[in-house]
Design a protein around this motif. Structure first.
Motif: not given
Lengths: 338, 338
Positions: B159, A157, A338, A151, A134-135, A229, B139, A155, A137, B137, B141, A147, A161, A139, B145, A159, A103, B161
DNA sequence: CCTGGCACTCACGGCTCGCGAGTGCCAGAC
DNA sequence: GTCTGGCACTCGCGAGCCGTGAGTGCCAGG
């Protein structure tokens, strides 16, 4: 075909008009640029250029101003991209370096572009579909509420629901999480749909409903329209548009509020390099008196998103193109780190 | 003290001026409002109102326009809040109901407010410090990290990092996650600092560095300046500002780009109800010719954030206040449901 | 093909001027 | 004391009227 000198005349007209904002006449031209010919000759050349539609007169007995077609020729044939100076490059790098997350990178980029070009800046977030996972998740927020967190390698992210059709145990959740990640981690998002197709199969019947809900939510996130976005800034620069701007500025502001319009605008540019769309070349009619300079940026060789500026057709194209290109390059570097 | 009739004259002046955008004279006033007295009498009243600083003349021999002080009196004593009609209420509800997540709620609210009031809308995301923790949460990565994800009861997700000073095992991670959540889940964010103070103690020496890094990142997220986000929209409505707007609109656009300024603006309003700041009452000088109408909203009885609009001082205060209040109310409901 | 000359056009700024909305003040009525 | 009608005055605004000057197109001659 236009003679070499006529092209020079056009170039001079564009440069002068961009500088002064006023129609430029034959006499003023010969004074400011040493073309080696008299005003009368220039007048003839101007008449020819006008016949071809490269320049126009706002009214009889006034100087000429470039048309969209004139700017197009100027950008394509008569002007290069003006590279940034070394201090400018350093400033760009410094400005972007302190960013703490994506961001922040995007926000800083917008500010930077707006300042450098003194125009409205638009920066798209790295596209999901052009990134790798990358990942993923999962929850558990409540017995029947999950949730989903995505990722990307850039970088970003996202989410979502999820309301489950049935309660979903901690063990099943861990199982699904592990299976999901082993399938998709490190893969491209475009491949995700085919990779998770049969993921519901190993699960107990009671859990299958939830699993497929999760999967369909995951796929929904990748749908073009949702996944894009962007951030804009520097709208205050719209006031530099011209004197008559009440009428011009309104549709531009409206267009800038429609993310869909902007995304289309950036999306249309397919060139690997800097793309310039001038005046009526922009499909959206509110932007008919603006030009859009855009370019893709990315962490590797490949573009993951676009950024650019929106400004009056009367803009400093070489300088703007240089700034846009330079910023894109450095943002790419930052993302790669990053 | 002003007589009853003089207050009525002021009210009439404000209403007419807001409607017509033109200075209003004594004759026109008596024609449009049946005050029961002649223009001459109204003139005397106007002279008195001018002496007191409630109205002013743009130039000699023109009608009067209200001053900031006049609007202030109008808002405080002469006008109520105009309630929304039943169809309007339904429209608001419908418009907000389809939202899928918090970003969507905020985005819809901005659009809605901008449309209803035909002004620039500003909506703050629910404040972290005034929310409670739903879930924290962690995570992994990469070996060293982590990603920290905060989820609030209002649906907001943040979120961050984290680069760990040392590799952090899966077991330690699960341990920390569980301890963290058992401490803070369901608690208010403001209590978090004291709740996690001693959380590093039970951990092995090698993990302590990472744990305290995580905790300090968590606390950083709650620092005032970082935790506030907002969204604005409807900037195209700035064009309705007036004829002379080139000079006015610029500083407003600039102020709107400074999130800090806007947050301060909203933050200053301490009233439980709708707050109106008129013209020079706004600290920021670029906003001296605008009024800000804002109100807190929240899922329960308590405000978790603010929303409002920015418009010319010459605005329909009762209508705007009504719209702002109604939207805040429905947004609160939506948040409570989710 | 270029150039100097020439007649023509027309936007712009400055000017005057009449109109009309609006004002302040005053003397008289209630 | 308060309101009213009358009256003289102010002054911004828009319309109309030039003079100026930058700019043009065309043409005849180098």
């Amino acid at each position: 075909m236009l003679s070499e000198r006529r092209l020079q005349v056009l170039r001079a007209i564009v440069q002068d008009y961009v500088g002064t904002e006023e129609p430029v006449g034959s006499k003023a031209l010969t004074e400011r640029h040493n073309l080696g010919v008299s005003p009368a000759t220039v007048r003839n050349d101007m008449a020819a250029l006008e016949d071809e539609g490269f320049i126009a007169q706002p009214h009889t007995s006034a100087g000429r101003i470039p048309t969209d077609k004139g700017y197009r020729l100027f950008v394509d044939k008569l002007a290069g991209v003006k590279p940034m100076t070394a201090p400018e490059r350093r400033a760009i790098q410094n400005f972007l370096e302190g960013a703490v997350d994506l961001d922040d990178v995007v926000a800083r980029t917008v500010r930077l572009l707006a300042q450098l070009t003194r125009q409205v800046a638009v920066v798209q977030y790295p596209s999901l579909t052009r990134s790798t996972v990358r990942h993923v998740e999962l929850l558990s927020l409540a017995p029947a509420r999950l949730m989903l967190v995505l990722i990307t390698d850039t970088g970003r992210v996202e989410q979502r629901m999820i309301d489950c059709p049935a309660p979903f145990g901690e063990a099943s959740l861990a199982d699904l999480r592990a299976r999901l990640n082993s399938r998709v981690a490190g893969r491209r998002f475009t491949d995700v749909p085919s990779l998770v197709e049969d993921l519901a199969e190993p699960f107990e019947a009671e859990d299958r409903g939830t699993v497929s809900t999760v999967l369909s939510t995951l796929l929904e996130t990748l749908v073009e329209e949702n996944e894009e976005r962007l951030m804009i800034g520097g709208t205050a620069n719209l006031t530099r548009f011209g004197h008559d701007f009440p009428l011009v500025i309104r549709p531009v502001l409206e267009a800038l509020e429609e993310q869909v319009v902007l995304l289309k605008l950036l999306g249309e540019a397919k060139d690997p390099g800097v793309t310039v769309r001038i005046g009526h070349e922009n499909a959206h009619e509110g932007l008919n008196s603006t030009s859009v300079v855009s370019v893709g940026y990315g962490s590797g060789g490949e573009a993951v998103a676009k950024l650019g500026v929106v400004g009056p057709t009367r803009m400093d194209y070489p300088g703007t193109m240089g700034a846009v290109r330079a910023v894109a390059r450095y943002v790419g570097q930052i993302l790669a780190e990053s």
